[in-house]
Design a protein around this motif. Structure first.
Motif, PDB file in Angstrom:
ATOM      1  N   GLY A  17      42.681 -57.668  18.253  1.00 14.56           N
ATOM      2  CA  GLY A  17      43.050 -58.027  16.892  1.00 14.56           C
ATOM      3  C   GLY A  17      41.859 -58.685  16.217  1.00 14.56           C
ATOM      4  O   GLY A  17      40.977 -59.240  16.886  1.00 14.56           O
ATOM      5  N   LEU A  18      41.828 -58.614  14.910  1.00 16.93           N
ATOM      6  CA  LEU A  18      40.707 -59.198  14.162  1.00 16.93           C
ATOM      7  C   LEU A  18      41.063 -60.589  13.666  1.00 16.93           C
ATOM      8  O   LEU A  18      41.996 -60.755  12.878  1.00 16.93           O
ATOM      9  CB  LEU A  18      40.332 -58.305  12.974  1.00 16.93           C
ATOM     10  CG  LEU A  18      39.155 -58.826  12.117  1.00 16.93           C
ATOM     11  CD1 LEU A  18      37.862 -58.857  12.929  1.00 16.93           C
ATOM     12  CD2 LEU A  18      38.977 -57.972  10.858  1.00 16.93           C
ATOM     13  N   GLY A  19      40.326 -61.578  14.147  1.00 18.45           N
ATOM     14  CA  GLY A  19      40.432 -62.931  13.601  1.00 18.45           C
ATOM     15  C   GLY A  19      39.589 -62.992  12.343  1.00 18.45           C
ATOM     16  O   GLY A  19      38.368 -62.775  12.385  1.00 18.45           O
ATOM     17  N   CYS A  20      40.220 -63.264  11.224  1.00 14.75           N
ATOM     18  CA  CYS A  20      39.548 -63.084   9.936  1.00 14.75           C
ATOM     19  C   CYS A  20      38.781 -64.307   9.438  1.00 14.75           C
ATOM     20  O   CYS A  20      38.180 -64.264   8.366  1.00 14.75           O
ATOM     21  CB  CYS A  20      40.575 -62.667   8.884  1.00 14.75           C
ATOM     22  SG  CYS A  20      41.324 -61.051   9.206  1.00 14.75           S
ATOM     23  N   GLU A  26      32.994 -63.069   0.265  1.00 12.19           N
ATOM     24  CA  GLU A  26      32.471 -62.044  -0.637  1.00 12.19           C
ATOM     25  C   GLU A  26      33.357 -60.815  -0.461  1.00 12.19           C
ATOM     26  O   GLU A  26      33.442 -60.234   0.621  1.00 12.19           O
ATOM     27  CB  GLU A  26      31.011 -61.738  -0.279  1.00 12.19           C
ATOM     28  CG  GLU A  26      30.246 -61.037  -1.401  1.00 12.19           C
ATOM     29  CD  GLU A  26      30.611 -59.573  -1.542  1.00 12.19           C
ATOM     30  OE1 GLU A  26      31.046 -59.161  -2.646  1.00 12.19           O
ATOM     31  OE2 GLU A  26      30.498 -58.849  -0.539  1.00 12.19           O
ATOM     32  N   GLU A  27      34.038 -60.427  -1.525  1.00 11.01           N
ATOM     33  CA  GLU A  27      35.122 -59.456  -1.423  1.00 11.01           C
ATOM     34  C   GLU A  27      34.724 -58.138  -0.777  1.00 11.01           C
ATOM     35  O   GLU A  27      35.416 -57.649   0.119  1.00 11.01           O
ATOM     36  CB  GLU A  27      35.716 -59.193  -2.815  1.00 11.01           C
ATOM     37  CG  GLU A  27      36.919 -58.282  -2.778  1.00 11.01           C
ATOM     38  CD  GLU A  27      37.559 -58.101  -4.148  1.00 11.01           C
ATOM     39  OE1 GLU A  27      38.295 -57.113  -4.322  1.00 11.01           O
ATOM     40  OE2 GLU A  27      37.329 -58.943  -5.041  1.00 11.01           O
ATOM     41  N   ASN A  28      33.627 -57.527  -1.210  1.00  9.59           N
ATOM     42  CA  ASN A  28      33.250 -56.225  -0.674  1.00  9.59           C
ATOM     43  C   ASN A  28      32.896 -56.305   0.809  1.00  9.59           C
ATOM     44  O   ASN A  28      33.275 -55.431   1.601  1.00  9.59           O
ATOM     45  CB  ASN A  28      32.074 -55.647  -1.459  1.00  9.59           C
ATOM     46  CG  ASN A  28      32.477 -55.221  -2.858  1.00  9.59           C
ATOM     47  OD1 ASN A  28      33.622 -54.852  -3.100  1.00  9.59           O
ATOM     48  ND2 ASN A  28      31.538 -55.265  -3.786  1.00  9.59           N
ATOM     49  N   LYS A  29      32.185 -57.368   1.186  1.00 11.88           N
ATOM     50  CA  LYS A  29      31.796 -57.540   2.585  1.00 11.88           C
ATOM     51  C   LYS A  29      33.035 -57.756   3.457  1.00 11.88           C
ATOM     52  O   LYS A  29      33.177 -57.145   4.521  1.00 11.88           O
ATOM     53  CB  LYS A  29      30.849 -58.727   2.731  1.00 11.88           C
ATOM     54  CG  LYS A  29      30.414 -58.990   4.151  1.00 11.88           C
ATOM     55  CD  LYS A  29      29.499 -60.209   4.236  1.00 11.88           C
ATOM     56  CE  LYS A  29      29.124 -60.508   5.692  1.00 11.88           C
ATOM     57  NZ  LYS A  29      28.275 -61.721   5.799  1.00 11.88           N
ATOM     58  N   ALA A  30      33.932 -58.620   2.991  1.00 11.23           N
ATOM     59  CA  ALA A  30      35.157 -58.890   3.750  1.00 11.23           C
ATOM     60  C   ALA A  30      35.988 -57.621   3.899  1.00 11.23           C
ATOM     61  O   ALA A  30      36.520 -57.339   4.979  1.00 11.23           O
ATOM     62  CB  ALA A  30      35.966 -59.982   3.053  1.00 11.23           C
ATOM     63  N   LYS A  58      43.106 -64.544   0.500  1.00  9.83           N
ATOM     64  CA  LYS A  58      42.881 -63.663  -0.654  1.00  9.83           C
ATOM     65  C   LYS A  58      42.097 -62.429  -0.227  1.00  9.83           C
ATOM     66  O   LYS A  58      42.393 -61.300  -0.660  1.00  9.83           O
ATOM     67  CB  LYS A  58      42.138 -64.406  -1.759  1.00  9.83           C
ATOM     68  CG  LYS A  58      42.951 -65.468  -2.468  1.00  9.83           C
ATOM     69  CD  LYS A  58      42.139 -66.113  -3.582  1.00  9.83           C
ATOM     70  CE  LYS A  58      42.934 -67.193  -4.306  1.00  9.83           C
ATOM     71  NZ  LYS A  58      42.140 -67.849  -5.371  1.00  9.83           N
ATOM     72  N   MET A  59      41.070 -62.625   0.597  1.00 12.07           N
ATOM     73  CA  MET A  59      40.253 -61.502   1.067  1.00 12.07           C
ATOM     74  C   MET A  59      41.105 -60.523   1.872  1.00 12.07           C
ATOM     75  O   MET A  59      41.002 -59.311   1.720  1.00 12.07           O
ATOM     76  CB  MET A  59      39.089 -62.002   1.913  1.00 12.07           C
ATOM     77  CG  MET A  59      38.078 -62.885   1.187  1.00 12.07           C
ATOM     78  SD  MET A  59      37.246 -62.069  -0.188  1.00 12.07           S
ATOM     79  CE  MET A  59      38.146 -62.770  -1.580  1.00 12.07           C
ATOM     80  N   ALA A  63      42.102 -56.603   0.911  1.00 13.03           N
ATOM     81  CA  ALA A  63      41.646 -55.534   1.813  1.00 13.03           C
ATOM     82  C   ALA A  63      42.777 -54.637   2.289  1.00 13.03           C
ATOM     83  O   ALA A  63      42.543 -53.477   2.644  1.00 13.03           O
ATOM     84  CB  ALA A  63      40.923 -56.144   3.008  1.00 13.03           C
ATOM     85  N   VAL A  64      43.998 -55.148   2.298  1.00 14.03           N
ATOM     86  CA  VAL A  64      45.121 -54.351   2.842  1.00 14.03           C
ATOM     87  C   VAL A  64      45.980 -53.719   1.753  1.00 14.03           C
ATOM     88  O   VAL A  64      46.986 -53.076   2.066  1.00 14.03           O
ATOM     89  CB  VAL A  64      46.018 -55.196   3.778  1.00 14.03           C
ATOM     90  CG1 VAL A  64      45.202 -55.763   4.923  1.00 14.03           C
ATOM     91  CG2 VAL A  64      46.729 -56.312   3.018  1.00 14.03           C
ATOM     92  N   GLN A  65      45.600 -53.878   0.507  1.00 10.07           N
ATOM     93  CA  GLN A  65      46.357 -53.241  -0.559  1.00 10.07           C
ATOM     94  C   GLN A  65      46.378 -51.728  -0.351  1.00 10.07           C
ATOM     95  O   GLN A  65      45.347 -51.097  -0.136  1.00 10.07           O
ATOM     96  CB  GLN A  65      45.753 -53.582  -1.924  1.00 10.07           C
ATOM     97  CG  GLN A  65      45.959 -55.027  -2.340  1.00 10.07           C
ATOM     98  CD  GLN A  65      47.433 -55.404  -2.397  1.00 10.07           C
ATOM     99  OE1 GLN A  65      48.231 -54.755  -3.060  1.00 10.07           O
ATOM    100  NE2 GLN A  65      47.792 -56.462  -1.670  1.00 10.07           N
ATOM    101  N   GLY A  66      47.578 -51.165  -0.367  1.00  6.93           N
ATOM    102  CA  GLY A  66      47.722 -49.734  -0.121  1.00  6.93           C
ATOM    103  C   GLY A  66      47.787 -49.383   1.358  1.00  6.93           C
ATOM    104  O   GLY A  66      47.958 -48.220   1.715  1.00  6.93           O
ATOM    105  N   LYS A  67      47.639 -50.394   2.222  1.00  4.49           N
ATOM    106  CA  LYS A  67      47.652 -50.152   3.665  1.00  4.49           C
ATOM    107  C   LYS A  67      48.670 -51.051   4.371  1.00  4.49           C
ATOM    108  O   LYS A  67      48.614 -51.213   5.584  1.00  4.49           O
ATOM    109  CB  LYS A  67      46.266 -50.414   4.263  1.00  4.49           C
ATOM    110  CG  LYS A  67      45.145 -49.598   3.654  1.00  4.49           C
ATOM    111  CD  LYS A  67      43.797 -49.984   4.247  1.00  4.49           C
ATOM    112  CE  LYS A  67      42.662 -49.178   3.625  1.00  4.49           C
ATOM    113  NZ  LYS A  67      41.340 -49.581   4.185  1.00  4.49           N
TER     114      LYS A  67
END
Length: 305
Positions: A17-20, A26-30, A58-59, A63-67
């Motif tokens: 699992g990914l620990g965030c 920075e939105e694009n990098k995240a 928030k990041m 990132a998961v919008q649509g997913k």
């Protein structure tokens, strides 16, 4: 990627699992880091309201919008923070937990959180109030399941006996074997471990020697600097070029564990860990025992009673 069930719940999450916490703000990098994880079979993302004082959630949410149907999202509550002052204090009151959930859902633009975790806990907390609050949130459909993030045996035992938690997040690795003492009890209650810190700050990675040189001067838990250097030499011989893979395998060899929660600050780090996991051969019992022979069977010394 293989999945495992979290306790008695209907949540099934990837073995990695990914620990965030380390994805940055920075939105694009995240987004690139999270996308790399999802594209390579990871379906569990772990965050907390305290990480970057809400910005981390928030990041994750963006990132998961649509997913949303592809991911299981875990977050945490219990630290009442002031973003402007950069301070926080422990507050597990029902009011704060409910407000914290509302804020987290808003930040991530979600209707519910899959796994909501108490981010700490002390033996002096009003456990019954906390448990009742989580149960209410579950009944309302705002969370699917709940757990705790704790390395305090007395707190863990209290929740096992009095609540319907499905998970305990604990620091666990070959260099930190303290959770193993509690595995039989967790199994008895059908509660899973989410293992954070699986690479022990990098001291179990392919760069173990360098990391020990830079980060291990003051030791690590009950290991002195000299003991860490000795361990690193033995670990390198035992694991060869598969340090990351063998680290994950050691943890996952215990069925009490649902997932290894690794951190990453670049997509490349995500892919490196996942590729190591995918290439690894099943861990043989003799190798598992050899791993244990070069490490210490540490136990928790504090917060036991």
């Amino acid at each position: 990627m293989q999945k495992r069930q979290i306790g008695s719940s209907d949540l099934h999450i990837s073995e990695l699992g990914l620990g965030c916490m380390s994805i940055g703000t920075e939105e694009n990098k995240a987004k690139d880091i999270i996308t790399a994880a999802l594209d390579n079979g990871v379906n569990y993302l772990d965050t907390a309201d305290l990480y970057s004082f809400g910005e981390n959630e928030k990041m994750v949410g963006k990132a998961v919008q649509g997913k949303r149907d592809q991911v299981v999202i875990g977050s945490k509550v219990g630290n009442d923070f002031d973003k402007e002052k950069g301070t926080w204090e422990w507050n597990p009151s029902p009011q704060h937990i409910k407000e914290g959930l509302k804020d987290s859902l808003h930040r991530m633009n979600l209707e519910y959180i899959d796994l909501y975790q108490l981010h700490g806990g002390t033996i002096d907390d009003s456990a019954d109030e906390i448990i009742n609050t989580f149960e209410d949130l579950k009944q309302e459909g705002l969370i699917r399941e709940y757990g705790i993030s704790s390395i305090r045996p007395n707190v863990i035992k209290q929740y096992l006996e009095r609540s319907s938690i499905v998970s305990v997040m604990m620091q666990y690795s070959l260099l930190d074997r303290r959770p193993e003492e509690l595995f039989p009890l967790l199994d008895e209650y059908n509660v899973s471990v989410l293992a954070r810190g699986p690479l022990a700050k990098g001291m179990l990675s392919g760069s173990a020697g360098e990391v020990v040189q830079s980060k291990g001067k003051e030791g690590f838990l009950e290991y002195s600097y000299e003991e860490l250097k000795q361990f690193t030499e033995q670990w390198s011989q035992l694991a060869g070029t598969e340090e990351n893979a063998k680290s994950f395998q050691y943890i996952l060899n215990n069925r009490t564990v649902a997932s290894c929660i690794f951190g990453a600050s670049t997509p490349a780090q995500v892919e490196e860990n996942i590729q190591a996991y995918e290439k690894a051969e099943p861990l043989q019992e003799y190798l598992y025992q050899q791993m244990q022979s070069i490490s210490k069977p540490l136990q928790y010394k504090n917060h036991r009673y």
